[in-house]
Design an enzyme around this catalytic site. Structure first.
Site, PDB file in Angstrom:
ATOM      1  N   HIS A   1       0.857  -1.187   0.000  1.00 32.51           N
ATOM      2  CA  HIS A   1       0.000   0.000   0.000  1.00 32.51           C
ATOM      3  C   HIS A   1       0.888   1.231   0.000  1.00 32.51           C
ATOM      4  O   HIS A   1       2.116   1.126   0.116  1.00 32.51           O
ATOM      5  CB  HIS A   1      -0.921  -0.004   1.230  1.00 32.51           C
ATOM      6  CG  HIS A   1      -0.207  -0.151   2.536  1.00 32.51           C
ATOM      7  ND1 HIS A   1       0.622   0.813   3.047  1.00 32.51           N
ATOM      8  CD2 HIS A   1      -0.164  -1.182   3.422  1.00 32.51           C
ATOM      9  CE1 HIS A   1       1.112   0.398   4.200  1.00 32.51           C
ATOM     10  NE2 HIS A   1       0.667  -0.821   4.446  1.00 32.51           N
TER      11      HIS A   1
HETATM   12  P1  TYD Z   1      -1.413  -2.679   8.057  1.00 30.30           P
HETATM   13  O1  TYD Z   1      -0.785  -1.334   8.134  1.00 30.30           O
HETATM   14  O2  TYD Z   1      -2.427  -2.884   6.953  1.00 30.30           O
HETATM   15  O3  TYD Z   1      -0.286  -3.798   7.945  1.00 30.30           O
HETATM   16  P2  TYD Z   1       0.768  -4.069   6.788  1.00 30.30           P
HETATM   17  O4  TYD Z   1       0.874  -2.818   6.000  1.00 30.30           O
HETATM   18  O5  TYD Z   1       2.057  -4.425   7.447  1.00 30.30           O
HETATM   19  O6  TYD Z   1       0.253  -5.217   6.005  1.00 30.30           O
HETATM   20  O7  TYD Z   1      -2.062  -3.011   9.465  1.00 30.30           O
HETATM   21  C1  TYD Z   1      -2.658  -4.239   9.772  1.00 30.30           C
HETATM   22  C2  TYD Z   1      -3.750  -4.008  10.831  1.00 30.30           C
HETATM   23  O8  TYD Z   1      -3.196  -3.483  12.023  1.00 30.30           O
HETATM   24  C3  TYD Z   1      -4.795  -3.020  10.365  1.00 30.30           C
HETATM   25  O9  TYD Z   1      -6.045  -3.669  10.345  1.00 30.30           O
HETATM   26  C4  TYD Z   1      -4.860  -1.937  11.388  1.00 30.30           C
HETATM   27  C5  TYD Z   1      -3.905  -2.325  12.471  1.00 30.30           C
HETATM   28  N1  TYD Z   1      -2.933  -1.260  12.808  1.00 30.30           N
HETATM   29  C6  TYD Z   1      -3.220  -0.402  13.844  1.00 30.30           C
HETATM   30  O10 TYD Z   1      -4.284  -0.488  14.487  1.00 30.30           O
HETATM   31  N2  TYD Z   1      -2.295   0.555  14.183  1.00 30.30           N
HETATM   32  C7  TYD Z   1      -1.134   0.688  13.511  1.00 30.30           C
HETATM   33  O11 TYD Z   1      -0.308   1.574  13.841  1.00 30.30           O
HETATM   34  C8  TYD Z   1      -0.864  -0.190  12.394  1.00 30.30           C
HETATM   35  C9  TYD Z   1       0.403  -0.058  11.600  1.00 30.30           C
HETATM   36  C10 TYD Z   1      -1.788  -1.144  12.081  1.00 30.30           C
END
Ligand code: TYD
Length: 138
Positions: free
Chosen positions: A52
């Protein structure tokens, strides 16, 4: 922002027979004010994270243990940074697509972020990302 704005920053290290020490500070090694930190661990073999872009959030990523790749993409070009030392940080500015893969066993990614968590800041659709880049909207 282009992939040339993403860069590896070498952190200070104090080598010591008792164990080594490194650190990072706001606006010094880390080129923004830290609002949030999170970490990624226990990644099963072959998995990818990220995939993303952020409109506003900037990040600074450290492989505290093990190794993984961070692929940054500005819609035109991609660049792969391999993080495998706990005294290197990767600065990823806002407005770049980024993905993390090739996690080694027991790798541990520590991420510092410039914004509080905000789901609305994410762009999950690659075609939409490319269009926003083409229109210079991010
Ligand atoms: P995401 O940023 O989509 O993970 P990645 O990019 O590593 O695949 O985050 C995964 C889940 O974690 C998302 O549903 C929301 C939660 N999250 C938080 O609540 N706070 C945060 O600071 C982050 C990074 C994620």
């Amino acid at each position: 922002m282009t992939i040339d704005d993403a860069k590896i920053i070498e952190l200070p290290k104090f080598l010591d027979a008792r164990g080594n020490l490194s650190f990072a500070e706001n606006f010094k090694q880390i080129p923004f004010e830290i609002k949030r930190t999170y970490w990624i661990y226990d990644v099963p073999g072959g998995e990818k994270r990220g995939g993303h872009a952020y409109c506003e959030n900037k990040e600074f990523i450290i492989a505290l243990s093990g190794a993984f790749d961070v692929v940054v993409d500005d819609g035109k070009e991609k660049k792969t940074f391999t993080l495998n030392r706990s005294y290197y940080g990767l600065y990823v500015p806002k407005g770049l697509w980024r993905e993390m893969d090739n996690f080694s066993t027991n790798s541990f990614a520590l991420e510092f972020a410039s914004t509080y968590y905000n789901e609305a800041d994410y762009i999950y659709d690659y075609d939409q990302f490319k269009k926003l880049k083409r229109d210079a909207a991010i």
